[in-house]
Design a protein around this motif. Structure first.
Motif, PDB file in Angstrom:
ATOM      1  N   ALA A  28     -47.822 107.402  65.566  1.00 37.67           N
ATOM      2  CA  ALA A  28     -46.359 107.486  65.462  1.00 37.67           C
ATOM      3  C   ALA A  28     -45.694 107.287  66.819  1.00 37.67           C
ATOM      4  CB  ALA A  28     -45.962 108.838  64.873  1.00 37.67           C
ATOM      5  N   ILE A  29     -46.256 107.885  67.858  1.00 36.61           N
ATOM      6  CA  ILE A  29     -45.698 107.734  69.207  1.00 36.61           C
ATOM      7  C   ILE A  29     -45.823 106.285  69.668  1.00 36.61           C
ATOM      8  CG2 ILE A  29     -46.043 108.343  71.637  1.00 36.61           C
ATOM      9  CD1 ILE A  29     -44.626 110.517  70.146  1.00 36.61           C
ATOM     10  N   ASP A  30     -46.968 105.666  69.417  1.00 37.66           N
ATOM     11  CA  ASP A  30     -47.153 104.265  69.804  1.00 37.66           C
ATOM     12  C   ASP A  30     -46.136 103.367  69.107  1.00 37.66           C
ATOM     13  OD1 ASP A  30     -49.242 104.974  71.449  1.00 37.66           O
ATOM     14  OD2 ASP A  30     -50.814 104.362  70.041  1.00 37.66           O
ATOM     15  N   GLN A  31     -45.904 103.621  67.826  1.00 43.65           N
ATOM     16  CA  GLN A  31     -44.945 102.812  67.087  1.00 43.65           C
ATOM     17  C   GLN A  31     -43.527 103.045  67.598  1.00 43.65           C
ATOM     18  OE1 GLN A  31     -44.616 103.719  62.922  1.00 43.65           O
ATOM     19  NE2 GLN A  31     -43.730 101.740  62.443  1.00 43.65           N
ATOM     20  N   ALA A  32     -43.164 104.295  67.842  1.00 39.13           N
ATOM     21  CA  ALA A  32     -41.826 104.604  68.351  1.00 39.13           C
ATOM     22  C   ALA A  32     -41.610 103.995  69.731  1.00 39.13           C
ATOM     23  CB  ALA A  32     -41.620 106.113  68.393  1.00 39.13           C
ATOM     24  N   LEU A  33     -42.636 104.041  70.567  1.00 37.68           N
ATOM     25  CA  LEU A  33     -42.517 103.471  71.908  1.00 37.68           C
ATOM     26  C   LEU A  33     -42.348 101.952  71.839  1.00 37.68           C
ATOM     27  CD1 LEU A  33     -42.509 103.898  74.943  1.00 37.68           C
ATOM     28  CD2 LEU A  33     -45.000 103.806  74.900  1.00 37.68           C
ATOM     29  N   ALA A  34     -43.117 101.304  70.990  1.00 39.74           N
ATOM     30  CA  ALA A  34     -42.987  99.857  70.838  1.00 39.74           C
ATOM     31  C   ALA A  34     -41.593  99.489  70.344  1.00 39.74           C
ATOM     32  CB  ALA A  34     -44.051  99.329  69.872  1.00 39.74           C
ATOM     33  N   ARG A  35     -41.077 100.269  69.415  1.00 40.91           N
ATOM     34  CA  ARG A  35     -39.740  99.993  68.899  1.00 40.91           C
ATOM     35  C   ARG A  35     -38.681 100.255  69.963  1.00 40.91           C
ATOM     36  NH1 ARG A  35     -38.271 101.747  62.922  1.00 40.91           N
ATOM     37  NH2 ARG A  35     -40.099 100.437  62.685  1.00 40.91           N
ATOM     38  N   ALA A  36     -38.852 101.334  70.717  1.00 40.55           N
ATOM     39  CA  ALA A  36     -37.880 101.658  71.765  1.00 40.55           C
ATOM     40  C   ALA A  36     -37.854 100.586  72.853  1.00 40.55           C
ATOM     41  CB  ALA A  36     -38.200 103.018  72.375  1.00 40.55           C
ATOM     42  N   LEU A  37     -39.019 100.058  73.198  1.00 43.98           N
ATOM     43  CA  LEU A  37     -39.075  99.023  74.228  1.00 43.98           C
ATOM     44  C   LEU A  37     -38.504  97.688  73.747  1.00 43.98           C
ATOM     45  CD1 LEU A  37     -42.576  99.810  75.777  1.00 43.98           C
ATOM     46  CD2 LEU A  37     -40.318 100.308  76.757  1.00 43.98           C
ATOM     47  N   SER A  38     -38.490  97.481  72.434  1.00 42.15           N
ATOM     48  CA  SER A  38     -37.967  96.215  71.915  1.00 42.15           C
ATOM     49  C   SER A  38     -36.446  96.229  71.760  1.00 42.15           C
ATOM     50  CB  SER A  38     -38.618  95.896  70.564  1.00 42.15           C
ATOM     51  OG  SER A  38     -38.157  96.795  69.572  1.00 42.15           O
ATOM     52  N   VAL A  39     -35.833  97.400  71.896  1.00 40.50           N
ATOM     53  CA  VAL A  39     -34.378  97.521  71.771  1.00 40.50           C
ATOM     54  C   VAL A  39     -33.781  97.659  73.163  1.00 40.50           C
ATOM     55  CG1 VAL A  39     -32.519  98.948  70.840  1.00 40.50           C
ATOM     56  CG2 VAL A  39     -34.592  98.589  69.508  1.00 40.50           C
ATOM     57  N   SER A  41     -30.842  98.815  74.119  1.00 43.71           N
ATOM     58  CA  SER A  41     -29.963  99.957  74.376  1.00 43.71           C
ATOM     59  C   SER A  41     -30.674 101.313  74.302  1.00 43.71           C
ATOM     60  CB  SER A  41     -28.804  99.942  73.383  1.00 43.71           C
ATOM     61  OG  SER A  41     -29.307 100.047  72.061  1.00 43.71           O
ATOM     62  N   THR A  42     -31.983 101.341  74.401  1.00 52.25           N
ATOM     63  CA  THR A  42     -32.716 102.603  74.358  1.00 52.25           C
ATOM     64  C   THR A  42     -32.480 103.384  75.646  1.00 52.25           C
ATOM     65  OG1 THR A  42     -34.436 101.585  73.011  1.00 52.25           O
ATOM     66  CG2 THR A  42     -34.989 103.657  74.081  1.00 52.25           C
ATOM     67  N   PRO A  43     -32.098 104.666  75.554  1.00 53.16           N
ATOM     68  CA  PRO A  43     -31.900 105.466  76.766  1.00 53.16           C
ATOM     69  C   PRO A  43     -33.202 105.576  77.574  1.00 53.16           C
ATOM     70  CG  PRO A  43     -31.057 106.621  74.830  1.00 53.16           C
ATOM     71  CD  PRO A  43     -31.791 105.427  74.340  1.00 53.16           C
ATOM     72  N   ALA A  44     -33.063 105.568  78.869  1.00 47.97           N
ATOM     73  CA  ALA A  44     -34.232 105.637  79.756  1.00 47.97           C
ATOM     74  C   ALA A  44     -34.994 106.944  79.556  1.00 47.97           C
ATOM     75  CB  ALA A  44     -33.799 105.493  81.208  1.00 47.97           C
ATOM     76  N   TRP A  45     -34.283 108.047  79.298  1.00 45.45           N
ATOM     77  CA  TRP A  45     -34.963 109.333  79.111  1.00 45.45           C
ATOM     78  C   TRP A  45     -35.850 109.314  77.871  1.00 45.45           C
ATOM     79  CZ3 TRP A  45     -34.405 111.950  74.617  1.00 45.45           C
ATOM     80  CH2 TRP A  45     -33.287 111.675  73.832  1.00 45.45           C
ATOM     81  N   LEU A  46     -35.408 108.604  76.814  1.00 53.98           N
ATOM     82  CA  LEU A  46     -36.211 108.539  75.592  1.00 53.98           C
ATOM     83  C   LEU A  46     -37.478 107.731  75.824  1.00 53.98           C
ATOM     84  CD1 LEU A  46     -36.627 109.109  72.609  1.00 53.98           C
ATOM     85  CD2 LEU A  46     -35.179 107.138  72.094  1.00 53.98           C
ATOM     86  N   THR A  47     -37.348 106.624  76.524  1.00 51.60           N
ATOM     87  CA  THR A  47     -38.522 105.813  76.840  1.00 51.60           C
ATOM     88  C   THR A  47     -39.503 106.604  77.702  1.00 51.60           C
ATOM     89  OG1 THR A  47     -37.151 103.834  76.735  1.00 51.60           O
ATOM     90  CG2 THR A  47     -39.288 103.622  77.813  1.00 51.60           C
ATOM     91  N   ALA A  48     -38.991 107.321  78.690  1.00 49.59           N
ATOM     92  CA  ALA A  48     -39.857 108.127  79.566  1.00 49.59           C
ATOM     93  C   ALA A  48     -40.552 109.232  78.778  1.00 49.59           C
ATOM     94  CB  ALA A  48     -39.035 108.716  80.704  1.00 49.59           C
ATOM     95  N   TYR A  49     -39.835 109.854  77.859  1.00 44.75           N
ATOM     96  CA  TYR A  49     -40.416 110.925  77.037  1.00 44.75           C
ATOM     97  C   TYR A  49     -41.544 110.380  76.163  1.00 44.75           C
ATOM     98  CZ  TYR A  49     -40.856 114.573  73.542  1.00 44.75           C
ATOM     99  OH  TYR A  49     -41.351 115.529  72.704  1.00 44.75           O
ATOM    100  N   LEU A  50     -41.301 109.242  75.515  1.00 47.54           N
ATOM    101  CA  LEU A  50     -42.324 108.653  74.657  1.00 47.54           C
ATOM    102  C   LEU A  50     -43.539 108.201  75.463  1.00 47.54           C
ATOM    103  CD1 LEU A  50     -40.037 106.596  72.254  1.00 47.54           C
ATOM    104  CD2 LEU A  50     -41.355 108.643  71.688  1.00 47.54           C
ATOM    105  N   GLU A  51     -43.308 107.654  76.643  1.00 47.53           N
ATOM    106  CA  GLU A  51     -44.431 107.233  77.492  1.00 47.53           C
ATOM    107  C   GLU A  51     -45.262 108.429  77.947  1.00 47.53           C
ATOM    108  OE1 GLU A  51     -42.350 105.009  80.471  1.00 47.53           O
ATOM    109  OE2 GLU A  51     -42.604 103.114  79.389  1.00 47.53           O
ATOM    110  N   SER A  52     -44.602 109.550  78.273  1.00 48.79           N
ATOM    111  CA  SER A  52     -45.359 110.733  78.701  1.00 48.79           C
ATOM    112  C   SER A  52     -46.144 111.328  77.537  1.00 48.79           C
ATOM    113  CB  SER A  52     -44.429 111.776  79.322  1.00 48.79           C
ATOM    114  OG  SER A  52     -43.598 112.356  78.341  1.00 48.79           O
ATOM    115  N   ALA A  54     -47.290 109.618  74.967  1.00 48.91           N
ATOM    116  CA  ALA A  54     -48.389 108.681  74.702  1.00 48.91           C
ATOM    117  C   ALA A  54     -49.523 108.859  75.709  1.00 48.91           C
ATOM    118  CB  ALA A  54     -47.875 107.244  74.730  1.00 48.91           C
ATOM    119  N   ALA A  55     -49.188 109.238  76.922  1.00 53.11           N
ATOM    120  CA  ALA A  55     -50.217 109.446  77.947  1.00 53.11           C
ATOM    121  C   ALA A  55     -51.008 110.733  77.721  1.00 53.11           C
ATOM    122  CB  ALA A  55     -49.573 109.468  79.330  1.00 53.11           C
ATOM    123  N   ARG A  56     -50.375 111.746  77.124  1.00 52.10           N
ATOM    124  CA  ARG A  56     -51.038 113.038  76.923  1.00 52.10           C
ATOM    125  C   ARG A  56     -51.901 113.096  75.674  1.00 52.10           C
ATOM    126  NH1 ARG A  56     -45.802 114.910  78.046  1.00 52.10           N
ATOM    127  NH2 ARG A  56     -45.568 115.450  75.856  1.00 52.10           N
TER     128      ARG A  56
END
Length: 83
Positions: A28-39, A41-52, A54-56
């Motif tokens: 789910a995190i991988d899918q959300a991150l891929a979708r966020a990166l393809s848009v 207007s995604t807020p930077a904080w949301l992208t950073a949260y999803l990346e962190s 995904a790393a954990r």
């Protein structure tokens, strides 16, 4: 009463369900991150949260799998360090 409520899960199977939940969360995190990166207007904080997150998750998945294999009723091949 739901027939599934009467199911008696062993300790190994209960722990395995936790591992499966983390695997699902990883997908789910991988899918959300891929979708966020393809848009654009995604807020930077949301992208950073999803990346962190995904790393954990891979480390958590590995740790839970090791904990699952220590269950008293785990298959012998897992107790001996196999698979």
């Amino acid at each position: 009463m739901n027939p599934a409520d009467a199911y008696y899960a062993t300790e190994y199977h209960r722990r395995n369900m936790q591992v499966a939940r983390v695997c699902g969360a990883q997908a789910a995190i991988d899918q959300a991150l891929a979708r966020a990166l393809s848009v654009k207007s995604t807020p930077a904080w949301l992208t950073a949260y999803l990346e962190s997150a995904a790393a954990r998750l891979p480390g958590l998945q590995h740790d839970l799998a090791a904990w699952r294999n220590l269950a008293p009723d785990a298959p012998d091949s897992f107790k001996k360090g196999g698979a």
